[in-house]
Motif scaffolding. Sequence first.
Motif, short mmCIF file in Angstrom:
data_model
loop_
_atom_site.label_atom_id
_atom_site.label_comp_id
_atom_site.label_asym_id
_atom_site.label_seq_id
_atom_site.Cartn_x
_atom_site.Cartn_y
_atom_site.Cartn_z
N SER A 302 0.82 -1.21 0.00
CA SER A 302 0.00 0.00 0.00
C SER A 302 0.85 1.26 0.00
N SER A 347 7.24 4.00 4.44
CA SER A 347 6.96 2.79 5.21
C SER A 347 6.21 3.13 6.50
N GLN A 348 5.13 2.43 6.75
CA GLN A 348 4.42 2.59 8.02
C GLN A 348 5.31 2.10 9.15
N SER A 349 5.73 0.84 9.06
CA SER A 349 6.46 0.21 10.17
C SER A 349 7.89 0.73 10.29
N THR A 352 10.28 -2.62 7.11
CA THR A 352 10.11 -3.53 5.97
C THR A 352 11.47 -3.82 5.33
N THR A 400 -3.54 -1.92 6.04
CA THR A 400 -3.36 -0.52 6.39
C THR A 400 -4.52 0.35 5.88
N LYS A 485 -6.80 -4.01 -1.06
CA LYS A 485 -7.60 -4.11 0.17
C LYS A 485 -8.56 -5.28 0.08
N GLU A 488 -6.72 -8.83 0.05
CA GLU A 488 -5.99 -9.25 1.25
C GLU A 488 -6.92 -9.61 2.40
C1 F6R Z 1 -1.57 -3.65 2.89
C2 F6R Z 1 -0.38 -3.40 3.70
C3 F6R Z 1 0.94 -3.71 3.12
C4 F6R Z 1 1.99 -2.67 3.56
C5 F6R Z 1 3.39 -3.12 3.10
C6 F6R Z 1 4.44 -2.12 3.48
O1 F6R Z 1 -2.74 -3.31 3.56
O2 F6R Z 1 -0.48 -2.97 4.82
O3 F6R Z 1 0.89 -3.80 1.73
O4 F6R Z 1 1.65 -1.43 3.00
O5 F6R Z 1 3.69 -4.37 3.68
O6 F6R Z 1 4.55 -2.00 4.86
P1 F6R Z 1 5.25 -0.76 5.51
O7 F6R Z 1 4.46 0.45 5.16
O8 F6R Z 1 5.26 -1.04 6.99
O9 F6R Z 1 6.64 -0.69 4.93
#
Ligand code: F6R
Length: 608
Positions: A302, A347-349, A352, A400, A485, A488
Motif C-alpha cells: 500500500s 513505510s508505516q512500520s 520492511t 493498512t 484491500k 488481502e
Molecule cells: C496492505 C499493507 C501492506 C503494507 C506493506 C508495506 O494493507 O499494509 O501492503 O503497506 O507491507 O509496509 P510498511 O508500510 O510497513 O513498509
Amino acid sequence: MCGIVGYIGKKQAAPILLDGLSKLEYRGYDSAGMAVYDGKQIHMSKATGRLKVLSEITHEGATLPGFVGIGHTRWATHGAPTDSNAHPHFNETETIAVVHNGIIENYLKLKKKLIERGYEFHSETDTEVLAHLLDLYYKGDPLQAITKVMHRVEGSYALGIIFADHPDVIYAVRKDSPLIVGKSEEGNLIASDVPAVLKYTRDVYFIENEEIARLSEQDIEFFNVDGEPVEKEAKRIEWDIHAAEKGGYEHFMLKEMNEQPKTVRDTINPRIKDGQIVIEELGMSDEEIRAIRKIHIVACGSAYHTGFTAKYVLEGLARVPVEVDLASEFRYRNPILEEGELVIIISQSGETADSLAALRMAKERGCQTLGIVNVVGSSIAREADQVMYTWAGPEIAVATTKAYSAQLVAQYLLAIKFAQVRGEIGETQVAELLRDLKKLPDQIEMLLSHKERIQKYANRYLASKDVFFIGRGIDYAISMEGSLKLKEISYIHSEAYAAGELKHGTISLIEEGTPVIAVATQDDLFKKTLSNIVEVQTRGAFVMAVTNAGNTEIEKTAEYVIYIPQTNPYFTNSLAIIPLQLFSYYVAVGKGCDVDKPRNLAKSVTVE
Ligand code: F6R
C-alpha cells in the motif's frame, strides 16, 4: 498512540496505574512511566521498552507508594523512545507532573520563549513544554494555570496532571485526543480509553473537547476552558473488555478507518503555518530543493500505491521527474542513481526488509534519502538522512488504512512545497491547494458516515470469484489500493487495470455478471474512463463506480455509484479510497473472514 491512566483514592496508586496501562498496551507504545505523590513529594519512574520493565524496576509499584498518581505509555512522536523522553514530565522544581497524548503543534515556538525565560529542558518532547508552561502560569490555583496553558497551546492533547501543592486532586484535560473519567467507590480514575478502568467501574464520563476534569477521592467536577463549571452525566459501559479495546468497534480495521480524519489532520496541520508549508524535518534548503534533478519513490504494498499516486502529484505540480519502484524490485535492478537525486522511502512500520535494503543501497550510491515513516525510532527512520513522520499512531489491523491516508497527505505536502520553491506554482495556487487539503478530514468524515450504504452494496459481492478495478492516472493508483484491500482481507481474487489497457487482453475475461469497480475522479479523463465502463458493461459486467459529485451521467452505465465531494484532482485518492476500504471491509465481514489478521500476512514484513 500514547496511553494515559490516573488514580486518586483509598488504594495504592502505582499497582492500579500499572494494571490500567497494561489494558492500553493494544494502543502500541515504546516506553512507560508513572508519577506518584507519596505524602511529601512527587516521585517518578520511567523505562524504555515494555511495561514489564517499569513493573520490575518499581517492584510492581511498591517503590512508588502513595494514593494519587498518573501513568503513561508513550508512542514516540517528538524524540526517540528513551527514558528521558518517556512521560511523565516535571517542571523544574518537580512539583508539577504531566502526562500527555497528542501533538503540541506550536511547541517549538513555546519552547524558545520558555528557554528565553530561563527554563531548562531535559527531553526532546513537545510535552515538556506543557510542564514548564504550567509552572510559568501557576500562582497557587491549578485550574487557572491549566486554562491559561489551554489558551496558549495549539494542537491536540489529553493530559493528566498532578500538583504537589494540591495532592488531594488530579486534573484531566482534553482537546482532540481521547480521555475518560471513571467513577468508583474505591477512588476515581482517568484513562485514554475504557478498558483501563473496566476492572474498577463501568460508570464513565466522556470528557469533551476543551474540557477539564478535577478528580478527588470522592468528587468529580468538570470545567470549560474558561474555568466555568460544566454539568455532565456518567454513562454505563456495557461493552466487554475486547470490544472496549476497539473503542466499541467490531474490528481494529473499522476503528482505524474511522480515525482517518484525525490522522490526516494531524499530518497536515502542524506543517501549515501562516499559509505556508513548513516541513522542518525535511532538512533541505530551498536551494537544495531547486537542485533536485529526479525523485525515486520506493516502497512496498500500500505504501507503494501512495508513491504511485505521488508521482502524478509531484510531476504535475513540481514538474520534477519521478520514478516509483517496488522496493523488492528496486534493490535488485541496479537502478541508475545519480548525484542530485532524492530517494524517498515510504513505510508505516519503518522495518520492511526490502524498503530498508533499498534505503541502504541509495545511501551507498550517494543519494540524498528521505523516509516517510510512521513508527518513530524504527530502522528506516533512524537510517534515512531525513525523516518526515506520518502521525497516524499505531496501526493494529494488518491491512493498512489510516497510515495509508497519512502517507498520501504527507506526499501532497511535499509536492506543494517543492512546486512552490521551484517556482512552478504561485501564492494563489498554493492557497487554493492548501484550502482543499484542509478540507480533506471533514470530507473523509462525511464519506465514512455513509457506511451503511456501502455495506448494502458489499453484500452483493460475497460470492464473487474475481473483481476488476479500473481507472486512469491517479484513478489507476486508487484502483490498485482498492484491489489490494479487497483481496488481502476478503480472499476474493481481484486485479487493478489501467482502464485504457483493458482492450489489450484482459477484456476477454469480462463476461455476464463479472464485477467491475470503476474509479473516475479525474475530470480530464472522465469521458475516456466512461467509454471503458461502457465497453465492459456491454460485455455483461456489473459495474460499481466511484466518481465526483455531479458526474451523474455515469448512472446510465453503472449499477451503483458512489460520489465523492469536490476536491483538487490531485487529492481525490484521499477521498475515493474511503468507500473502497469500507467496501472491502464489509465484504470480508460478510464472508466471515478474520478482518484484522488475514491469513498468511504479517503487519511488519521484516524478511525478504
Ligand atoms: C496492505 C499493507 C501492506 C503494507 C506493506 C508495506 O494493507 O499494509 O501492503 O503497506 O507491507 O509496509 P510498511 O508500510 O510497513 O513498509
